[in-house]
Motif scaffolding. Structure first.
Motif, PDB file in Angstrom:
ATOM      1  N   ASP A 170       0.832  -1.200   0.000  1.00 12.57           N
ATOM      2  CA  ASP A 170       0.000   0.000   0.000  1.00 12.57           C
ATOM      3  C   ASP A 170       0.872   1.257   0.000  1.00 12.57           C
ATOM      4  O   ASP A 170       0.388   2.350  -0.288  1.00 12.57           O
ATOM      5  CB  ASP A 170      -0.908   0.019   1.242  1.00 12.57           C
ATOM      6  CG  ASP A 170      -1.912  -1.118   1.246  1.00 12.57           C
ATOM      7  OD1 ASP A 170      -2.289  -1.572   0.148  1.00 12.57           O
ATOM      8  OD2 ASP A 170      -2.306  -1.561   2.338  1.00 12.57           O
ATOM      9  N   ASP A 171       2.138   1.093   0.326  1.00  7.72           N
ATOM     10  CA  ASP A 171       3.104   2.186   0.383  1.00  7.72           C
ATOM     11  C   ASP A 171       4.029   2.061  -0.836  1.00  7.72           C
ATOM     12  O   ASP A 171       4.897   1.190  -0.884  1.00  7.72           O
ATOM     13  CB  ASP A 171       3.902   2.082   1.686  1.00  7.72           C
ATOM     14  CG  ASP A 171       4.912   3.210   1.879  1.00  7.72           C
ATOM     15  OD1 ASP A 171       5.430   3.725   0.872  1.00  7.72           O
ATOM     16  OD2 ASP A 171       5.199   3.540   3.039  1.00  7.72           O
ATOM     17  N   PHE A 172       3.831   2.914  -1.840  1.00 10.41           N
ATOM     18  CA  PHE A 172       4.586   2.796  -3.083  1.00 10.41           C
ATOM     19  C   PHE A 172       6.082   2.965  -2.852  1.00 10.41           C
ATOM     20  O   PHE A 172       6.908   2.280  -3.479  1.00 10.41           O
ATOM     21  CB  PHE A 172       4.105   3.824  -4.108  1.00 10.41           C
ATOM     22  CG  PHE A 172       4.819   3.740  -5.433  1.00 10.41           C
ATOM     23  CD1 PHE A 172       4.677   2.614  -6.236  1.00 10.41           C
ATOM     24  CD2 PHE A 172       5.630   4.778  -5.867  1.00 10.41           C
ATOM     25  CE1 PHE A 172       5.340   2.516  -7.447  1.00 10.41           C
ATOM     26  CE2 PHE A 172       6.298   4.698  -7.086  1.00 10.41           C
ATOM     27  CZ  PHE A 172       6.150   3.564  -7.877  1.00 10.41           C
ATOM     28  N   ASP A 173       6.468   3.856  -1.943  1.00 10.54           N
ATOM     29  CA  ASP A 173       7.887   4.035  -1.646  1.00 10.54           C
ATOM     30  C   ASP A 173       8.497   2.749  -1.087  1.00 10.54           C
ATOM     31  O   ASP A 173       9.646   2.402  -1.404  1.00 10.54           O
ATOM     32  CB  ASP A 173       8.087   5.179  -0.653  1.00 10.54           C
ATOM     33  CG  ASP A 173       7.806   6.549  -1.265  1.00 10.54           C
ATOM     34  OD1 ASP A 173       7.838   6.656  -2.508  1.00 10.54           O
ATOM     35  OD2 ASP A 173       7.538   7.491  -0.510  1.00 10.54           O
ATOM     36  N   ALA A 174       7.734   2.038  -0.260  1.00  6.95           N
ATOM     37  CA  ALA A 174       8.225   0.781   0.292  1.00  6.95           C
ATOM     38  C   ALA A 174       8.390  -0.262  -0.806  1.00  6.95           C
ATOM     39  O   ALA A 174       9.378  -1.008  -0.828  1.00  6.95           O
ATOM     40  CB  ALA A 174       7.263   0.268   1.362  1.00  6.95           C
ATOM     41  N   ALA A 175       7.416  -0.334  -1.715  1.00  2.00           N
ATOM     42  CA  ALA A 175       7.517  -1.286  -2.824  1.00  2.00           C
ATOM     43  C   ALA A 175       8.758  -1.008  -3.656  1.00  2.00           C
ATOM     44  O   ALA A 175       9.509  -1.924  -4.030  1.00  2.00           O
ATOM     45  CB  ALA A 175       6.263  -1.219  -3.686  1.00  2.00           C
ATOM     46  N   GLN A 176       9.017   0.261  -3.944  1.00  2.00           N
ATOM     47  CA  GLN A 176      10.209   0.619  -4.713  1.00  2.00           C
ATOM     48  C   GLN A 176      11.497   0.316  -3.931  1.00  2.00           C
ATOM     49  O   GLN A 176      12.506  -0.092  -4.520  1.00  2.00           O
ATOM     50  CB  GLN A 176      10.162   2.096  -5.082  1.00  2.00           C
ATOM     51  CG  GLN A 176       9.193   2.426  -6.215  1.00  2.00           C
ATOM     52  CD  GLN A 176       9.436   3.809  -6.769  1.00  2.00           C
ATOM     53  OE1 GLN A 176       9.566   4.778  -6.017  1.00  2.00           O
ATOM     54  NE2 GLN A 176       9.503   3.913  -8.090  1.00  2.00           N
ATOM     55  N   ARG A 177      11.436   0.517  -2.643  1.00  2.00           N
ATOM     56  CA  ARG A 177      12.605   0.232  -1.788  1.00  2.00           C
ATOM     57  C   ARG A 177      12.985  -1.241  -1.896  1.00  2.00           C
ATOM     58  O   ARG A 177      14.165  -1.580  -2.094  1.00  2.00           O
ATOM     59  CB  ARG A 177      12.257   0.607  -0.351  1.00  2.00           C
ATOM     60  CG  ARG A 177      13.282   0.247   0.714  1.00  2.00           C
ATOM     61  CD  ARG A 177      12.738   0.697   2.070  1.00  2.00           C
ATOM     62  NE  ARG A 177      13.632   0.464   3.189  1.00  2.00           N
ATOM     63  CZ  ARG A 177      13.373   0.860   4.433  1.00  2.00           C
ATOM     64  NH1 ARG A 177      12.253   1.509   4.697  1.00  2.00           N
ATOM     65  NH2 ARG A 177      14.244   0.608   5.406  1.00  2.00           N
ATOM     66  N   PHE A 178      12.005  -2.135  -1.775  1.00  2.00           N
ATOM     67  CA  PHE A 178      12.299  -3.558  -1.844  1.00  2.00           C
ATOM     68  C   PHE A 178      12.620  -3.996  -3.274  1.00  2.00           C
ATOM     69  O   PHE A 178      13.426  -4.909  -3.481  1.00  2.00           O
ATOM     70  CB  PHE A 178      11.141  -4.369  -1.269  1.00  2.00           C
ATOM     71  CG  PHE A 178      11.115  -4.356   0.231  1.00  2.00           C
ATOM     72  CD1 PHE A 178      12.099  -5.009   0.964  1.00  2.00           C
ATOM     73  CD2 PHE A 178      10.115  -3.684   0.919  1.00  2.00           C
ATOM     74  CE1 PHE A 178      12.095  -5.002   2.346  1.00  2.00           C
ATOM     75  CE2 PHE A 178      10.095  -3.664   2.308  1.00  2.00           C
ATOM     76  CZ  PHE A 178      11.087  -4.324   3.028  1.00  2.00           C
ATOM     77  N   GLN A 179      12.008  -3.349  -4.256  1.00  2.00           N
ATOM     78  CA  GLN A 179      12.371  -3.618  -5.641  1.00  2.00           C
ATOM     79  C   GLN A 179      13.870  -3.396  -5.840  1.00  2.00           C
ATOM     80  O   GLN A 179      14.566  -4.226  -6.440  1.00  2.00           O
ATOM     81  CB  GLN A 179      11.571  -2.703  -6.576  1.00  2.00           C
ATOM     82  CG  GLN A 179      11.870  -2.886  -8.052  1.00  2.00           C
ATOM     83  CD  GLN A 179      11.118  -1.881  -8.908  1.00  2.00           C
ATOM     84  OE1 GLN A 179      11.095  -0.686  -8.605  1.00  2.00           O
ATOM     85  NE2 GLN A 179      10.469  -2.358  -9.964  1.00  2.00           N
ATOM     86  N   VAL A 215      -2.092  -5.477  -2.890  1.00  2.00           N
ATOM     87  CA  VAL A 215      -1.650  -6.447  -1.893  1.00  2.00           C
ATOM     88  C   VAL A 215      -2.640  -7.601  -1.786  1.00  2.00           C
ATOM     89  O   VAL A 215      -2.250  -8.777  -1.707  1.00  2.00           O
ATOM     90  CB  VAL A 215      -1.477  -5.766  -0.518  1.00  2.00           C
ATOM     91  CG1 VAL A 215      -1.141  -6.791   0.560  1.00  2.00           C
ATOM     92  CG2 VAL A 215      -0.398  -4.689  -0.589  1.00  2.00           C
ATOM     93  N   ILE A 216      -3.927  -7.296  -1.809  1.00  2.00           N
ATOM     94  CA  ILE A 216      -4.957  -8.336  -1.669  1.00  2.00           C
ATOM     95  C   ILE A 216      -4.831  -9.360  -2.793  1.00  2.00           C
ATOM     96  O   ILE A 216      -4.792 -10.575  -2.556  1.00  2.00           O
ATOM     97  CB  ILE A 216      -6.363  -7.706  -1.666  1.00  2.00           C
ATOM     98  CG1 ILE A 216      -6.535  -6.780  -0.464  1.00  2.00           C
ATOM     99  CG2 ILE A 216      -7.440  -8.795  -1.656  1.00  2.00           C
ATOM    100  CD1 ILE A 216      -7.826  -5.964  -0.504  1.00  2.00           C
ATOM    101  N   GLY A 217      -4.744  -8.897  -4.022  1.00  2.00           N
ATOM    102  CA  GLY A 217      -4.667  -9.801  -5.158  1.00  2.00           C
ATOM    103  C   GLY A 217      -3.398 -10.627  -5.158  1.00  2.00           C
ATOM    104  O   GLY A 217      -3.425 -11.835  -5.429  1.00  2.00           O
TER     105      GLY A 217
END
Length: 338
Positions: A161-170, A186-188
């Motif tokens: 739900d946090d785009f910055d977090a997704a990019q961080r882990f990417q 996240v649900i899907g």
């Protein structure tokens, strides 16, 4: 910038993700409950119970002391079975409060909690206080550790739900053989990762009975359809199930002998009793517990999930695999997109 990352769970996938993060230049500590496994990783740099013919980096360290692994970690990766997540996360929350740390969380576990039917990110949100975490993400997709060992091109998704977090882990995970996409659903992503194990059980059972490509292609296609129906009813984006954590994960899990769920289904198709299948596997077969949760969700929501119902009946010894297939094939005709 080098990060310290705590990886909780030293099975095949947890240890390989730890190796990727280490190879990408980060300090990684791996937590396991097994002292023998920690000693093997630290001294021999192998994890033979889970990964054959692979030597882990010498600076990848393992420990049974959870506080030691968590101390100083800026990210925590949970790779423990869904049914063990709550207990581990509860202890993590206690330790993070003691240490005064607030790391970013990510998990790669594929299952639903029995009784509550919660997704793993929901379990983490319930058990780890917002004061002790900055974000919650999930990494999922068509990926077997056995392929990553050989540097097979592997593509996965990080959802948050946090785009910055997704990019961080990417950024943390991605390299020239491990490609990571971001996703806000996240649900899907979690429903796709959890429920594909049910389809893998069914696919293995078909193979165990000697059925071929036609049957398994039909199973996978219709399996994605019912996964999507349930996920969408909880707010998932239907397009997610056509992607890496939907159809992609179904394909790799329902066709490969590297999949423990496929191998378990194969034994069931050959008539091996469920108790013996579980004993023979020696590792958690997530699809068994998930099938119960998905079956109960289908009953309470009224969502049509005939494959899940068939697998549930087989696991509950209410039907044989052959009878379950017959009932699926002789149901009343339906519209494909209905």
């Amino acid at each position: 910038m080098t990060e310290k990352i705590a990886v909780l769970g030293a099975g095949s996938w947890g240890s390989m993700l730890a190796a990727i993060l280490n190879e990408n230049g980060h300090e990684v500590q791996l937590w396991t409950r097994s002292a023998a496994q920690a000693d093997e990783l630290n001294q021999k740099h192998t994890n033979r119970a889970y990964i054959q013919n692979y030597t882990f980096p010498e600076n990848l360290r393992a420990s049974t002391d959870l506080e030691t692994v968590l101390t100083g970690a800026t990210e925590i990766l949970f790779i423990v079975p869904a049914q063990a997540t709550r207990a581990v996360a509860t202890e993590v929350d206690r330790i993070l409060a003691k240490l005064g740390q607030r790391p970013a969380l990510i998990h790669g576990s594929k299952g639903l909690e029995t009784t509550t039917h919660l997704r793993v990110s929901q379990i983490l949100a319930e058990t780890i206080s917002p004061e002790h975490r900055t974000s919650i993400s999930v990494i999922s997709g068509p990926s077997h550790a056995e392929g990553v060992v050989k540097h097979d091109p592997t593509l996965v998704t990080v959802a948050s739900d946090d785009f910055d977090a997704a990019q961080r882990f990417q950024h943390l995970f991605m390299n020239d053989y491990f490609r990571v996409y971001t996703n806000a659903d996240v649900i899907g992503v979690e429903f796709g990762g959890a429920l594909k194990n049910i389809i893998a059980l069914a696919s293995g059972a078909l193979a165990g009975l000697g059925y071929g490509d036609n049957a398994r292609a039909a199973l996978m296609t219709r399996g994605v359809a019912e996964i999507s129906r349930l996920g969408v009813s909880f707010g998932a984006n239907p397009l997610t199930f056509a992607g890496l954590s939907g159809m992609g994960d179904v394909i790799v899990t329902a066709t490969s002998t590297n999949s423990r769920n496929y191998r378990a289904g194969y034994q069931l198709g050959q008539g091996v009793p469920l108790a013996d299948v579980v004993a023979n596997m020696g590792m958690v077969i997530e699809g068994i517990a998930t099938s119960q949760s998905a079956y109960e969700l289908a009953q309470t929501t009224g969502i049509s999930m005939p494959i899940t119902e068939a697998i549930h009946a087989v696991l509950e010894q209410e039907e044989t695999v052959e009878t379950a297939i017959h009932h699926l094939m002789t149901r009343e005709g339906q519209a494909e997109n209905g």
